[in-house]
Write an enzyme that holds these catalytic residues in place. Sequence first.
Site, PDB file in Angstrom:
ATOM      1  N   TYR A 143       5.079   4.795  10.952  1.00 53.67           N
ATOM      2  CA  TYR A 143       5.290   3.360  11.184  1.00 53.67           C
ATOM      3  C   TYR A 143       6.074   2.635  10.087  1.00 53.67           C
ATOM      4  O   TYR A 143       6.217   1.426  10.131  1.00 53.67           O
ATOM      5  CB  TYR A 143       3.959   2.652  11.460  1.00 53.67           C
ATOM      6  CG  TYR A 143       2.864   2.871  10.411  1.00 53.67           C
ATOM      7  CD1 TYR A 143       2.848   2.131   9.233  1.00 53.67           C
ATOM      8  CD2 TYR A 143       1.852   3.817  10.617  1.00 53.67           C
ATOM      9  CE1 TYR A 143       1.852   2.322   8.293  1.00 53.67           C
ATOM     10  CE2 TYR A 143       0.854   4.012   9.677  1.00 53.67           C
ATOM     11  CZ  TYR A 143       0.854   3.264   8.515  1.00 53.67           C
ATOM     12  OH  TYR A 143      -0.134   3.451   7.587  1.00 53.67           O
TER      13      TYR A 143
ATOM     14  N   HIS B 188      -3.297   4.121   5.174  1.00 54.19           N
ATOM     15  CA  HIS B 188      -4.454   3.221   5.323  1.00 54.19           C
ATOM     16  C   HIS B 188      -5.713   3.948   4.846  1.00 54.19           C
ATOM     17  O   HIS B 188      -6.456   3.457   4.012  1.00 54.19           O
ATOM     18  CB  HIS B 188      -4.603   2.800   6.783  1.00 54.19           C
ATOM     19  CG  HIS B 188      -5.950   2.244   7.125  1.00 54.19           C
ATOM     20  ND1 HIS B 188      -6.393   1.033   6.631  1.00 54.19           N
ATOM     21  CD2 HIS B 188      -6.965   2.733   7.889  1.00 54.19           C
ATOM     22  CE1 HIS B 188      -7.620   0.812   7.092  1.00 54.19           C
ATOM     23  NE2 HIS B 188      -7.986   1.826   7.846  1.00 54.19           N
TER      24      HIS B 188
ATOM     25  N   ARG C 246       0.867  -1.174   0.000  1.00 45.77           N
ATOM     26  CA  ARG C 246       0.000   0.000   0.000  1.00 45.77           C
ATOM     27  C   ARG C 246       0.901   1.220   0.000  1.00 45.77           C
ATOM     28  O   ARG C 246       1.532   1.525   1.012  1.00 45.77           O
ATOM     29  CB  ARG C 246      -0.855  -0.039   1.266  1.00 45.77           C
ATOM     30  CG  ARG C 246      -1.959   0.958   1.354  1.00 45.77           C
ATOM     31  CD  ARG C 246      -2.561   0.943   2.756  1.00 45.77           C
ATOM     32  NE  ARG C 246      -1.714   1.650   3.691  1.00 45.77           N
ATOM     33  CZ  ARG C 246      -1.563   1.330   4.969  1.00 45.77           C
ATOM     34  NH1 ARG C 246      -2.177   0.296   5.477  1.00 45.77           N
ATOM     35  NH2 ARG C 246      -0.766   2.036   5.751  1.00 45.77           N
TER      36      ARG C 246
END
Lengths: 325, 361
Positions: free
Chosen positions: B271, B262, B258
């Site tokens: 992260y 998100h 990705r």
Amino acid sequence: MATKTLLEAVNEALDQSMEQDQSVVVYGEDVGFEGGVFRTTAGLQEKYGEGRVFDSPIAEAAIVGSAVGMAINGLKPVVEMQFSGFSLPAYNQIVTHVARFRNRSRGKYHLPLVIRMPYGGGVKALEHHSESLETLYAHIPGLKLVIPSTPYDAKGLLISAIKDPDPVIFMEPKRIYRAFKQEVPEEMYEVPIGKARIVKPGKDLTIIAWGALVREVEKAMKNTPDIDAEIIDLRTISPIDMDTIVESVKKTGRVLIVHEAYKTFGPGAELVSIVNEKAFVYLEAPPKRLAGFDVTIPLPRGEQYFIISPEQIAFEAKQLMAFKA
Amino acid sequence: MIFKDFDPLKGKMLQILDQNGKLVQPKLEPTIDKDILLKMYHTMVLGRVSDDKAIQYQRQGRMLTYAPNHGQEAAQVGSIAAMKDDDWLVLAFRELNAMLYKGVTLEQSYLYWYGNEMGSKYDEGVRVLPINVPIGSQINHAAGLAYAAKLQKKDEAAIVYIGDGGTSHGEFHEGVNFSGLFDLPVVIVIQNNQYAISTPRRKATKAKTLAQKAIAYGIPGIQVDGNDPLAMYLATSVARERAGKGEGPTLIEAVTYRMGPHTTSDNPKLYRSDEEVEEWKLKDPLIRFKAYLIEKGYLTEEEDEQLYKDAKENVKQTFQKVETSGDVPLEDIFRYTYDEMTPNLNEQLDEYKAYLEKAGA
């Protein structure tokens, strides 16, 4: 006309619905080969084959989740949760999908499916086998919640539920599965969803109950001849039949609501609100709820305190009649 | 055969086109008609452009929360293209490209993310279930669609997408097990984009691959380079063939990434490292698919430029239309709860209307 138990009436409704409509499928835990732990589905697999009547794995979310897909693709699933206390793994599916598909897709998809579940206490069972969880289902928009109290209604309401274009939770009062017999017509018939039944007309007091408790109310009032109570069997918890309740309370001015579901935030709270909103000025006494304590339903050695007896019902009815403002 | 040759337990992953668009497994190159290949590529370009624009619109305060697909186009298009017209598409919520390929319009997709349920009322005959937000719950829906198809002897299958995060859910187990038990025509595609919001795949399960989970259900599982449209196509064709022959479900783990957040409400810099993102940029599915099509003589640089231009114009016009579509009518929020409105709903609607009238609102 043959007399049948409530359990036999459920079985007959399933049988005749499957016979009439090829798209009806019946499945759940132990419902196929064994015919269900209570025998409500006995004989169906033999008659309609393993494709239409089958045992699922012990996976309630899969039972209900797969029913969603089947309902979209041309079937009418009638699935069983073995006990309402074990319906909770499927609660996610029921609340987040079953109740919402029509609205989510703005009517492109709808779910003609029925989720049957035996419910209620008084059968001296193990933990999780005695719950009355009406509130959990009646609170959710998009679901209908139907509860029969007699063999006649069980057959007619289940047939209506199967024909209904919307998802129906069908709770079966297992305490009275075999408790008594009643004349049940051989042919298929429907009892409308959303309509309460006046069990016995009366002028002094309205008593509202459903499921196994209707019979307890009847017993109680038979032994209390000095009170002419109007007994209402709600039959459908959602959508609720407001008119029948309001009309009755306007006539009697007093209302007693009896249910085994937990009291606080329970269906009785909704009924009292309806009465207050629509028949307030007719009331001659504060509405009264006689309901399950807000405790985990006890195991058999303590269950007698929790189960509502005819004596308790009669006592509360007398209290209500004696009320003076 | 591919399941044996690309055994996830042996650390094998199916790849046909490498990141530069070179055929590394020429013998496995699937035969796909030119018009299908171009439809696949066109969908990916439109998906990419509309996806990137959605983020921009959101940053400008013109769009609500959006879950981007950038980087996962081949995982979706490669698989959906191998399914048949009558098959069902069951979504999670990061499958824009599969939706577009299957006939959901860009306008509907934008309308949904713009906060209007009408965006999930796909056209008649478009066999796509609406976006499914509760993680992991959609595999059982696919199982049910497939069960109904099988019982009614219809030549249909269901393809269902789930993320790597979704495989942690208990319902993943129930759904795959149910599908396997009854040999249902289901193709399960895990879009392993490496992250469940911020939690990396390695922190979600001890299993080395997600594909190997298939073994426990007695069905084949394969790990596929999810950024390789040909590999995804091949794996899905084989899975679809199995489904059609009554051999049951197949689990395909599409290894992808990705590239974006998100959703627009998270910041991936918290992260994951820039180096990691840079590395995956080189594996962009559109780069290799374009190279492959040019090599085949199916696409020119000029045509490609035009495709992007057209897509941008299409996106701009579509979004303008959505942006000016207004709010849903009051009645609509009541009307679709049941087939017929209940007395409670009628009463609530009437009461609210009366309030509006009296308040002069």
